[in-house]
Design a protein around this motif. Structure first.
Motif, PDB file in Angstrom:
ATOM      1  N   GLU A  47       7.814 -40.958  36.936  1.00  0.00           N
ATOM      2  CA  GLU A  47       9.065 -40.314  37.341  1.00  0.00           C
ATOM      3  C   GLU A  47       8.773 -38.961  37.984  1.00  0.00           C
ATOM      4  O   GLU A  47       9.409 -38.576  38.969  1.00  0.00           O
ATOM      5  CB  GLU A  47       9.987 -40.134  36.136  1.00  0.00           C
ATOM      6  CG  GLU A  47      11.345 -39.532  36.493  1.00  0.00           C
ATOM      7  CD  GLU A  47      12.226 -39.288  35.292  1.00  0.00           C
ATOM      8  OE1 GLU A  47      13.313 -38.708  35.473  1.00  0.00           O
ATOM      9  OE2 GLU A  47      11.823 -39.648  34.162  1.00  0.00           O
ATOM     10  N   VAL A  48       7.798 -38.229  37.438  1.00  0.00           N
ATOM     11  CA  VAL A  48       7.376 -36.961  38.027  1.00  0.00           C
ATOM     12  C   VAL A  48       6.891 -37.186  39.455  1.00  0.00           C
ATOM     13  O   VAL A  48       7.265 -36.459  40.393  1.00  0.00           O
ATOM     14  CB  VAL A  48       6.275 -36.299  37.183  1.00  0.00           C
ATOM     15  CG1 VAL A  48       5.681 -35.091  37.912  1.00  0.00           C
ATOM     16  CG2 VAL A  48       6.833 -35.857  35.836  1.00  0.00           C
ATOM     17  N   LEU A  49       6.039 -38.205  39.646  1.00  0.00           N
ATOM     18  CA  LEU A  49       5.543 -38.506  40.990  1.00  0.00           C
ATOM     19  C   LEU A  49       6.689 -38.810  41.944  1.00  0.00           C
ATOM     20  O   LEU A  49       6.685 -38.377  43.099  1.00  0.00           O
ATOM     21  CB  LEU A  49       4.594 -39.701  40.945  1.00  0.00           C
ATOM     22  CG  LEU A  49       3.238 -39.503  40.273  1.00  0.00           C
ATOM     23  CD1 LEU A  49       2.446 -40.808  40.335  1.00  0.00           C
ATOM     24  CD2 LEU A  49       2.448 -38.397  40.933  1.00  0.00           C
ATOM     25  N   GLU A  50       7.666 -39.543  41.474  1.00  0.00           N
ATOM     26  CA  GLU A  50       8.789 -39.945  42.318  1.00  0.00           C
ATOM     27  C   GLU A  50       9.690 -38.763  42.654  1.00  0.00           C
ATOM     28  O   GLU A  50      10.235 -38.681  43.760  1.00  0.00           O
ATOM     29  CB  GLU A  50       9.602 -41.029  41.603  1.00  0.00           C
ATOM     30  CG  GLU A  50      10.638 -41.709  42.468  1.00  0.00           C
ATOM     31  CD  GLU A  50      10.031 -42.485  43.625  1.00  0.00           C
ATOM     32  OE1 GLU A  50      10.667 -42.532  44.700  1.00  0.00           O
ATOM     33  OE2 GLU A  50       8.920 -43.029  43.472  1.00  0.00           O
ATOM     34  N   ARG A  51       9.828 -37.826  41.730  1.00  0.00           N
ATOM     35  CA  ARG A  51      10.761 -36.719  41.920  1.00  0.00           C
ATOM     36  C   ARG A  51      10.151 -35.517  42.647  1.00  0.00           C
ATOM     37  O   ARG A  51      10.886 -34.664  43.131  1.00  0.00           O
ATOM     38  CB  ARG A  51      11.302 -36.258  40.559  1.00  0.00           C
ATOM     39  CG  ARG A  51      12.216 -37.281  39.908  1.00  0.00           C
ATOM     40  CD  ARG A  51      12.806 -36.761  38.623  1.00  0.00           C
ATOM     41  NE  ARG A  51      13.607 -35.565  38.842  1.00  0.00           N
ATOM     42  CZ  ARG A  51      14.288 -34.940  37.878  1.00  0.00           C
ATOM     43  NH1 ARG A  51      14.245 -35.409  36.639  1.00  0.00           N
ATOM     44  NH2 ARG A  51      14.988 -33.857  38.148  1.00  0.00           N
ATOM     45  N   ARG A  52       8.826 -35.452  42.715  1.00  0.00           N
ATOM     46  CA  ARG A  52       8.222 -34.309  43.396  1.00  0.00           C
ATOM     47  C   ARG A  52       8.570 -34.327  44.876  1.00  0.00           C
ATOM     48  O   ARG A  52       8.383 -35.299  45.572  1.00  0.00           O
ATOM     49  CB  ARG A  52       6.701 -34.331  43.244  1.00  0.00           C
ATOM     50  CG  ARG A  52       6.077 -33.006  43.703  1.00  0.00           C
ATOM     51  CD  ARG A  52       4.777 -33.214  44.451  1.00  0.00           C
ATOM     52  NE  ARG A  52       4.917 -34.036  45.639  1.00  0.00           N
ATOM     53  CZ  ARG A  52       5.394 -33.608  46.807  1.00  0.00           C
ATOM     54  NH1 ARG A  52       5.824 -32.362  46.959  1.00  0.00           N
ATOM     55  NH2 ARG A  52       5.471 -34.423  47.848  1.00  0.00           N
TER      56      ARG A  52
END
Length: 208
Positions: free
Chosen positions: A5-10
């Motif tokens: 989710e972090v990767l997607e939201r960055r």
């Protein structure tokens, strides 16, 4: 926040609110830099944190003129860009100075460059320290996202590295990686559309 989710939201964010990033949160995300892979296992990174718009403005003084100098050529080159690239370029270029100042928290990452001058490598392995520095910056970007922060960076051009190193008194053997703005996104933040990539199309088996 779950890792993928972090990767997607960055995202690169160039519009910041006036909410302050606390020292505690900032130290937490900068500590992520030292978890990245590093050449020779040295982790020779140093960070200068600059707060206050007047202080930041002095550091980024050359940015306006340098951006103006490349703007016309860049806009002409934009005609040959695809739709996503052009949209990003048109949004990013006018905000280069403003985004650094409005974040009110500018991080200057430095790394020790041994043996070869950064811009005159003797071979590909001469860039190992530079690669380590950018692995560290990527960790910071992901950690900031996990903490609900936003970031934008500018790779220095022209006289910007020398200007920054002189103002902050950086040792000669340390190289300046980038201007890294850290803050909270503005309510009316503009987020450029991400280019859609089908990963399976980019994976090759044994040969290209």
């Amino acid at each position: 926040m779950e890792f993928y989710e972090v990767l997607e939201r960055r995202r690169t964010i160039r519009d910041f609110s006036d909410k302050i990033v606390t020292d505690e949160v900032l130290e937490k995300i900068l500590s992520a830099a030292f978890k990245a892979p590093t050449n020779d296992h040295l982790r020779q990174f140093e960070f200068i944190v600059v707060r206050g718009r007047e202080n930041i403005a002095r550091l980024v003084a050359p940015v306006t003129e340098n951006t103006r100098n490349i703007q016309q050529a860049g806009l002409e080159a934009a005609e040959a860009m695809d739709e996503d690239e052009r949209a990003m370029f048109v949004d990013a270029l006018p905000k280069q100075r403003r985004m650094l100042i409005e974040s009110d928290c500018l991080v200057l990452p430095f790394f020790r460059q041994k043996d070869c001058p950064l811009c005159r490598p003797t071979d590909q392995s001469s860039l190992n320290y530079f690669a380590s520095a950018w692995a560290a910056v990527e960790n910071i970007l992901l950690a900031a996202t996990a903490e609900g922060l936003s970031c934008a960076f500018r790779i220095p051009i022209g006289n910007e590295p020398e200007h920054v190193k002189r103002l902050v008194g950086a040792p000669e053997e340390y190289e300046f990686t980038c201007f890294l703005a850290v803050g909270y996104a503005a309510e009316n933040v503009h987020v450029c559309r991400q280019k859609e990539i089908r990963t399976a199309d980019r994976i090759h088996r044994n040969v290209w």
